[in-house]
Write a protein that holds these residues in place. Sequence first.
Motif, PDB file in Angstrom:
ATOM      1  N   ALA A   1     -16.365  -1.658  16.632  1.00 61.20           N
ATOM      2  CA  ALA A   1     -15.645  -1.572  17.903  1.00 61.20           C
ATOM      3  C   ALA A   1     -16.529  -2.116  19.016  1.00 61.20           C
ATOM      4  N   ILE A   2     -16.023  -3.119  19.722  1.00 61.36           N
ATOM      5  CA  ILE A   2     -16.737  -3.726  20.850  1.00 61.36           C
ATOM      6  C   ILE A   2     -15.922  -3.457  22.109  1.00 61.36           C
ATOM      7  N   ARG A   3     -16.539  -2.825  23.103  1.00 62.74           N
ATOM      8  CA  ARG A   3     -15.819  -2.430  24.305  1.00 62.74           C
ATOM      9  C   ARG A   3     -16.541  -2.930  25.554  1.00 62.74           C
ATOM     10  N   ASN A   4     -15.747  -3.162  26.588  1.00 58.88           N
ATOM     11  CA  ASN A   4     -16.294  -3.494  27.905  1.00 58.88           C
ATOM     12  C   ASN A   4     -15.626  -2.592  28.935  1.00 58.88           C
ATOM     13  N   GLU A   5     -16.443  -2.010  29.809  1.00 61.53           N
ATOM     14  CA  GLU A   5     -15.895  -1.063  30.787  1.00 61.53           C
ATOM     15  C   GLU A   5     -15.058  -1.796  31.828  1.00 61.53           C
ATOM     16  N   ILE A   6     -13.874  -1.234  32.125  1.00 61.57           N
ATOM     17  CA  ILE A   6     -12.968  -1.830  33.121  1.00 61.57           C
ATOM     18  C   ILE A   6     -12.460  -0.750  34.079  1.00 61.57           C
ATOM     19  N   THR A   7     -13.267   0.303  34.256  1.00 62.95           N
ATOM     20  CA  THR A   7     -12.828   1.416  35.107  1.00 62.95           C
ATOM     21  C   THR A   7     -12.513   0.938  36.523  1.00 62.95           C
TER      22      THR A   7
ATOM     23  N   SER B   1      -9.525  11.277  25.781  1.00 57.78           N
ATOM     24  CA  SER B   1      -9.172  11.772  27.113  1.00 57.78           C
ATOM     25  C   SER B   1      -7.852  12.530  27.125  1.00 57.78           C
ATOM     26  N   GLY B   2      -7.053  12.379  26.052  1.00 56.42           N
ATOM     27  CA  GLY B   2      -5.727  12.982  26.040  1.00 56.42           C
ATOM     28  C   GLY B   2      -4.694  12.163  26.790  1.00 56.42           C
ATOM     29  N   TYR B   3      -5.113  11.008  27.297  1.00 60.19           N
ATOM     30  CA  TYR B   3      -4.195  10.166  28.084  1.00 60.19           C
ATOM     31  C   TYR B   3      -3.173   9.464  27.207  1.00 60.19           C
ATOM     32  N   HIS B   4      -3.622   9.016  26.034  1.00 61.61           N
ATOM     33  CA  HIS B   4      -2.752   8.220  25.169  1.00 61.61           C
ATOM     34  C   HIS B   4      -1.992   9.109  24.193  1.00 61.61           C
ATOM     35  N   SER B   5      -0.797   8.655  23.829  1.00 62.84           N
ATOM     36  CA  SER B   5       0.065   9.424  22.929  1.00 62.84           C
ATOM     37  C   SER B   5      -0.420   9.293  21.483  1.00 62.84           C
ATOM     38  N   PRO B   6      -0.002  10.228  20.602  1.00 63.52           N
ATOM     39  CA  PRO B   6      -0.342  10.091  19.171  1.00 63.52           C
ATOM     40  C   PRO B   6       0.167   8.779  18.578  1.00 63.52           C
TER      41      PRO B   6
ATOM     42  N   ASP C   1     -11.961  -1.956  27.755  1.00 62.22           N
ATOM     43  CA  ASP C   1     -11.193  -3.011  27.078  1.00 62.22           C
ATOM     44  C   ASP C   1     -11.787  -3.124  25.679  1.00 62.22           C
ATOM     45  N   THR C   2     -10.994  -2.839  24.658  1.00 64.79           N
ATOM     46  CA  THR C   2     -11.515  -2.613  23.311  1.00 64.79           C
ATOM     47  C   THR C   2     -11.014  -3.650  22.306  1.00 64.79           C
ATOM     48  N   THR C   3     -11.942  -4.085  21.450  1.00 64.81           N
ATOM     49  CA  THR C   3     -11.601  -4.908  20.280  1.00 64.81           C
ATOM     50  C   THR C   3     -12.197  -4.235  19.051  1.00 64.81           C
ATOM     51  N   ILE C   4     -11.352  -3.943  18.058  1.00 69.34           N
ATOM     52  CA  ILE C   4     -11.825  -3.299  16.827  1.00 69.34           C
ATOM     53  C   ILE C   4     -11.628  -4.269  15.673  1.00 69.34           C
TER      54      ILE C   4
ATOM     55  N   GLU D   1      -6.490  -1.507  25.766  1.00 69.09           N
ATOM     56  CA  GLU D   1      -7.251  -0.756  26.776  1.00 69.09           C
ATOM     57  C   GLU D   1      -7.134   0.728  26.484  1.00 69.09           C
ATOM     58  N   ILE D   2      -8.266   1.431  26.526  1.00 70.26           N
ATOM     59  CA  ILE D   2      -8.304   2.858  26.182  1.00 70.26           C
ATOM     60  C   ILE D   2      -9.005   3.634  27.292  1.00 70.26           C
ATOM     61  N   LYS D   3      -8.426   4.789  27.620  1.00 71.19           N
ATOM     62  CA  LYS D   3      -9.034   5.684  28.588  1.00 71.19           C
ATOM     63  C   LYS D   3      -9.792   6.769  27.830  1.00 71.19           C
ATOM     64  N   ASN D   4     -11.102   6.901  28.086  1.00 71.63           N
ATOM     65  CA  ASN D   4     -11.950   7.872  27.401  1.00 71.63           C
ATOM     66  C   ASN D   4     -12.484   8.932  28.375  1.00 71.63           C
ATOM     67  N   ARG D   5     -12.989  10.003  27.803  1.00 67.41           N
ATOM     68  CA  ARG D   5     -13.548  11.107  28.588  1.00 67.41           C
ATOM     69  C   ARG D   5     -15.019  11.282  28.220  1.00 67.41           C
ATOM     70  N   ALA D   6     -15.894  11.209  29.235  1.00 67.09           N
ATOM     71  CA  ALA D   6     -17.326  11.369  29.016  1.00 67.09           C
ATOM     72  C   ALA D   6     -17.686  12.850  28.851  1.00 67.09           C
ATOM     73  N   LYS D   7     -18.926  13.107  28.476  1.00 65.81           N
ATOM     74  CA  LYS D   7     -19.374  14.479  28.220  1.00 65.81           C
ATOM     75  C   LYS D   7     -19.272  15.354  29.457  1.00 65.81           C
TER      76      LYS D   7
END
Length: 442
Positions: free
Chosen positions: A224-230, A168-173, A206-209, A192-198
């Motif tokens: 990677a196991i994720r659960n949506e928390i939008t 999404s470009g939200y998180h820093s390098p 909410d991510t566990t790797i 927690e990661i913010k992603n961008r859909a198509k």
Amino acid sequence: MIQKDSQVYIIINEQGTIESFNLPATDIFGFKQEEVKGKKVDMLFPNFNTQLLHQEDSSAFETLGVLKDQSITTFQVNCNRLLLLDQLYFVLHVETAKEQKSSFNKMKAELKASLSELMDFKFALDESSIVAITDQKGIITYVNETFCKISKYSSEELIGKSHKIINSGYHSPDFFRNLWRTIGNGKVWKGEIKNRAKDGTYYWVDTTIVPFLNGKGKPYQYLAIRNEITGKKRAEEELQRMMSKLIGIQEEERKKISRELHDGIGQNLYSLLIMINRLRTDSNHQFIEQMETEISNIIDEIRQISWQLRPSILDDLGLIPAIRSFVNKFNEHYGLKTNFTYKLQRRLDSEVETSIYRIVQEAMTNARKYAKTNEISLSIIEGENELDIVIDDHGVGFDPKAKRNGVGLFSMEERARSIEADLQVHSQINEGTTIKVKVPFQ
């Protein structure tokens, strides 16, 4: 131990001479141990080649065996090397074809049960979570249907790509460098990661790797196991907006009351004080002197209240002059020593300056009330991308795990959150309390 085992074991030395022949072996072959011990193993296995055992640490092969009654049976032999007191031995685990088939069928049944259980776990995981598997370079090798549904990409579009496809470009390098550093060292990463859909929409997970490690302890793939928390994040953002708005309204009200106290009541009292001074020149009444003292005290109190509500110097000259003035008044009024160091060459946004001022004010007030200290250290240092603020009270400290009833820390946390700052409180009994705030430059 071999003698007590229900499995058939025969131990031979490098020359192929039988050294041990356990009881189950006597039942199978019909020989007693003393009849075979010291004899060559080819009396049991005519086609046995001892030299082949030297080529590998372990081997398995099928061979014909001769029983005492001269009948011939096919055996499966598993051989393992054993070094004992610098002498090399070979341990032969022997099974008949019937035993081998029984063992195989048992293993097959156990494998089938395990696969069934594994499929149940996979079904439960796929129904409840967003799942992806990548290789050690981060290339996607598997995604479940839930991943495709939320990202709006097909599995064909995702497999063979990296997760940059949904960045999404939200998180820093630095955020992702820390993530890869963690899992690259074989440790589990959570966050927690913010992603961008198509279609361009954003979603939070909410991510566990979990890294899968090879025999050398190095990751060869990642799960990677994720659960949506939008929904949760939207609620948090809305709450944050409301808190920011509330803080803004509160500051405006403080500013208004401060000006009214200073410009209205304060000026009127000052005029009254001048009038009393004039009266005193004509009369020498003790009552007038008392009135003068009382009014002077009231003026000082109003000035103090006005200053605490909203120092005008914060709006006029900025953060550093305002805090320097606060520190001077604080030290003078309470008899404390504050070591104030700073390096800031710019004006910040009004909301940011106000929040930082309030955090410093609250931290120093708490230190005065609870730290039992005579000295406070305060530093405000401008970095390349952020402003670092540290308040250290050198006091008695407290247990961070203990329940706190006050609102001071909560107020500082909300102030920091309203300007996207990171606030950390470190304290230990008899070691003092240190508050660190990192304010990113917008």
